[in-house]
Structures are given as structure tokens and as C-alpha cells.
Write an enzyme that holds these catalytic residues in place. Structure first.
Site, PDB file in Angstrom:
ATOM      1  N   ARG A  86     -27.597 -99.617   2.835  1.00 30.04           N
ATOM      2  CA  ARG A  86     -29.002 -99.409   2.473  1.00 30.04           C
ATOM      3  C   ARG A  86     -29.590-100.557   1.647  1.00 30.04           C
ATOM      4  O   ARG A  86     -30.781-100.558   1.353  1.00 30.04           O
ATOM      5  CB  ARG A  86     -29.157 -98.079   1.698  1.00 30.04           C
ATOM      6  CG  ARG A  86     -28.676 -96.871   2.482  1.00 30.04           C
ATOM      7  CD  ARG A  86     -29.216 -95.585   1.883  1.00 30.04           C
ATOM      8  NE  ARG A  86     -30.661 -95.575   1.918  1.00 30.04           N
ATOM      9  CZ  ARG A  86     -31.439 -94.715   1.267  1.00 30.04           C
ATOM     10  NH1 ARG A  86     -30.879 -93.785   0.547  1.00 30.04           N
ATOM     11  NH2 ARG A  86     -32.750 -94.776   1.326  1.00 30.04           N
ATOM     12  N   HIS A 165     -27.536 -87.641  -6.086  1.00 30.47           N
ATOM     13  CA  HIS A 165     -28.427 -88.309  -7.039  1.00 30.47           C
ATOM     14  C   HIS A 165     -28.778 -87.352  -8.173  1.00 30.47           C
ATOM     15  O   HIS A 165     -28.737 -86.137  -7.999  1.00 30.47           O
ATOM     16  CB  HIS A 165     -29.741 -88.702  -6.341  1.00 30.47           C
ATOM     17  CG  HIS A 165     -29.600 -89.828  -5.369  1.00 30.47           C
ATOM     18  ND1 HIS A 165     -30.017 -89.716  -4.050  1.00 30.47           N
ATOM     19  CD2 HIS A 165     -29.142 -91.093  -5.513  1.00 30.47           C
ATOM     20  CE1 HIS A 165     -29.793 -90.878  -3.440  1.00 30.47           C
ATOM     21  NE2 HIS A 165     -29.265 -91.725  -4.298  1.00 30.47           N
ATOM     22  N   CYS A 252     -37.209 -87.681  -1.877  1.00 28.04           N
ATOM     23  CA  CYS A 252     -36.787 -88.969  -1.271  1.00 28.04           C
ATOM     24  C   CYS A 252     -37.719 -89.458  -0.188  1.00 28.04           C
ATOM     25  O   CYS A 252     -37.665 -90.626   0.178  1.00 28.04           O
ATOM     26  CB  CYS A 252     -35.415 -88.879  -0.625  1.00 28.04           C
ATOM     27  SG  CYS A 252     -34.450 -87.487  -0.946  1.00 28.04           S
TER      28      CYS A 252
HETATM   29  C1  CIR Z   1     -28.119 -91.490   1.532  1.00 28.23           C
HETATM   30  O1  CIR Z   1     -26.973 -91.056   1.484  1.00 28.23           O
HETATM   31  O2  CIR Z   1     -28.449 -92.496   0.925  1.00 28.23           O
HETATM   32  C2  CIR Z   1     -29.145 -90.764   2.366  1.00 28.23           C
HETATM   33  N1  CIR Z   1     -28.512 -90.163   3.490  1.00 28.23           N
HETATM   34  C3  CIR Z   1     -29.860 -89.717   1.552  1.00 28.23           C
HETATM   35  C4  CIR Z   1     -30.678 -90.285   0.439  1.00 28.23           C
HETATM   36  C5  CIR Z   1     -31.447 -89.256  -0.297  1.00 28.23           C
HETATM   37  N2  CIR Z   1     -32.302 -89.834  -1.253  1.00 28.23           N
HETATM   38  C6  CIR Z   1     -32.677 -89.239  -2.372  1.00 28.23           C
HETATM   39  O3  CIR Z   1     -32.197 -88.163  -2.689  1.00 28.23           O
HETATM   40  N3  CIR Z   1     -33.521 -89.886  -3.145  1.00 28.23           N
END
Ligand code: CIR
Length: 257
Positions: A86, A165, A252
Site C-alpha cells: 500500500r 487499526h 476508511c
Molecule cells: C488493509 O489491510 O490495509 C485494508 N484491507 C483495509 C484497510 C482499512 N483501513 C482503515 O481501517 N482505515
């Protein structure tokens, strides 16, 4: 300050190739797209003007735009997402952020920060130190926020297997009110705050979002929904099943400012 704008990015067709720690099955890309559109319309109905970025299949998790930046009423910080797959999402969103925030600051290496670890609570920010946000990144972000006149405290969630998170487990609902899941409730960081309890097996719903005079809440968590209704919150209940399968919550899916 009310939110007037948000940045969103729909899930790409390869959304299911993203990261996840939960075992809820493979998300349906078409349904995810429909749920995303429902989410976008809800923000628009609450008065926000949306910047809709194009889907970006280079990064299957890129619909979770919140992780790429921390935006406050006093400025913006580009993060450095902690998952290697990411990391490039920050550069991908930077040109859009610079249009509004030419003085955009950034988290330099070796710091990492995911926006999902950053919980604004009025003039205070809780910053989770997690599997994604390291101490260097959290510390650097805290200094940026303090330079802008905010206070910040770090919450170490590395020993908590229930959440990815910090904001998977807490949400700010105005004044001193914090939604807090049970496994975080005893953390000294939250001692001076008024907690809203999240019923067992409804922990996913803790990731709710105060947007102006309403609270976005995930569909399917009646105990928590009832708790908020009893307290008088105006709720906007949204289907999130496909994002839940990928560890994503309501917060998110947008950067709000
Ligand atoms: C990850 O694992 O990074 C994504 N599948 C999910 C991110 C979720 N983001 C958030 O809670 N802010």
C-alpha cells in the site's frame, strides 16, 4: 468545523486481492462497488462535495483512502502506509491533496502511518501504534499536530489481535464522547473520556463516523445502533459487508475535510 468535502475512490475490479486478516469470505466486487456508491450518496446527502478519484487497480486496497493522509482543520499530512503493498497509494493521492494543501507535509521513512490509526477527537488526536503505524511515524505525526496547536497521545495496540487499526476499535462522537470496544476500554489514554460501550460480537460497528450532525453506522449491529439511537444520535445506517471482508470500515472509505 463542519465537513464540506470528501475524497473517495471506488474499489477496483481486483479489490478482493487486497489485504485482510478476517475470514469472512471473498468480497463480491460488484456489490462492493454498489455499497461504495451508497456510501458516497450518503456523504452527499449530508452536504459534502465529493472528489471521486478513479479506481486504481495497481493498489487493490486503494479504496481505503483514509489511510493515505491525515487532514485536519489546520493542515494535511501525507502518510506512509505501513503495508508494503500500500506504500505507493500515498504518491497516487498526493497530486489531489496538493490542490487544496500546497504545504502538504509528509511522514518520512522509516516512519509509517496508516490514517486508520489516527482518531481526531476535537483538539486532541489519538494515534495508534499498530502493525501498520510504527513509533517513528506516530511520533512524527504527533509533532506535526502539536505544531498546529493540537494535543496528541499514542495508544499502543500492537498486543491487541482484535483490531487492525486504532479506529477499528474507537470513534469520536463529539465533546468528550468516545466509542470504545471492551478490549481497549481500560487503556489509560481514554480515562478522561466518556465511553460508549460496544456490545460483544458487534465490535466491527465501533468504526462509526461523525459527519456533521449525523453518525454513519454499519448495518447489521442492532445493539450498537440502539445504544446510539437511545442517546439521540441521528444515524445513517450503511451496508458494509464487502468492505468488512477486507478489514475496512466506514471511516476508511473517505478523507473528510
Ligand atoms: C488493509 O489491510 O490495509 C485494508 N484491507 C483495509 C484497510 C482499512 N483501513 C482503515 O481501517 N482505515
Amino acid at each position: 468545523m463542519p465537513f464540506t468535502r470528501a475524497i473517495v475512490r471506488p474499489p477496483a475490479a481486483n479489490f478482493a486481492d487486497g489485504l485482510t486478516t478476517v475470514d469472512l469470505g471473498v468480497p463480491d466486487a460488484a456489490l462492493a462497488l454498489a455499497q461504495h456508491e451508497t456510501y458516497c450518496r450518503a456523504l452527499e446527502r449530508l452536504g459534502l462535495a465529493l472528489t471521486r478519484l478513479p479506481a486504481d487497480p495497481r493498489f487493490p486496497d486503494s479504496t481505503f483512502v483514509e489511510d493515505t493522509a491525515v487532514i485536519t482543520a489546520r493542515g494535511a499530512v501525507l502518510t506512509r502506509p505501513g503495508a508494503p503493498s500500500r506504500e505507493g497509494e500515498a504518491a497516487a493521492i498526493e497530486p489531489e491533496l496538493r490542490k487544496t494543501y500546497p504545504a502538504l507535509r509528509r511522514i518520512p521513512p522509516p516512519g509509517t502511518v496508516d490514517g486508520g490509526d489516527v482518531c481526531e477527537a476535537g483538539d486532541h488526536f489519538f494515534i495508534g501504534v499498530s502493525r501498520r503505524t510504527n513509533e517513528e511515524g506516530a511520533g512524527r505525526l504527533a509533532r506535526f499536530l502539536e505544531a498546529d496547536g493540537y494535543t496528541a497521545s499514542l495508544v499502543d495496540i500492537r498486543g491487541n489481535d482484535e483490531i487492525l487499526h486504532l479506529k477499528s476499535g474507537i470513534a469520536w462522537l463529539g465533546k468528550k464522547t468516545l466509542v470504545v470496544i471492551d478490549s481497549l476500554a481500560s487503556d489509560p489514554s481514554f480515562r478522561d473520556w466518556d465511553p460508549i460501550h460496544v456490545p460483544k460480537r458487534e465490535e466491527y460497528a465501533a468504526n462509526c463516523v461523525l459527519v456533521n450532525d449525523a453518525v454513519l453506522v454499519a448495518e447489521g449491529f442492532p445493539g450498537f445502533e440502539n445504544e446510539l439511537r437511545t442517546r439521540g444520535y441521528r444515524l445513517v445506517v450503511l451496508p458494509q459487508s464487502e468492505f468488512q471482508k477486507m478489514d475496512g470500515g466506514l471511516s476508511c472509505l473517505s478523507l473528510r475535510f
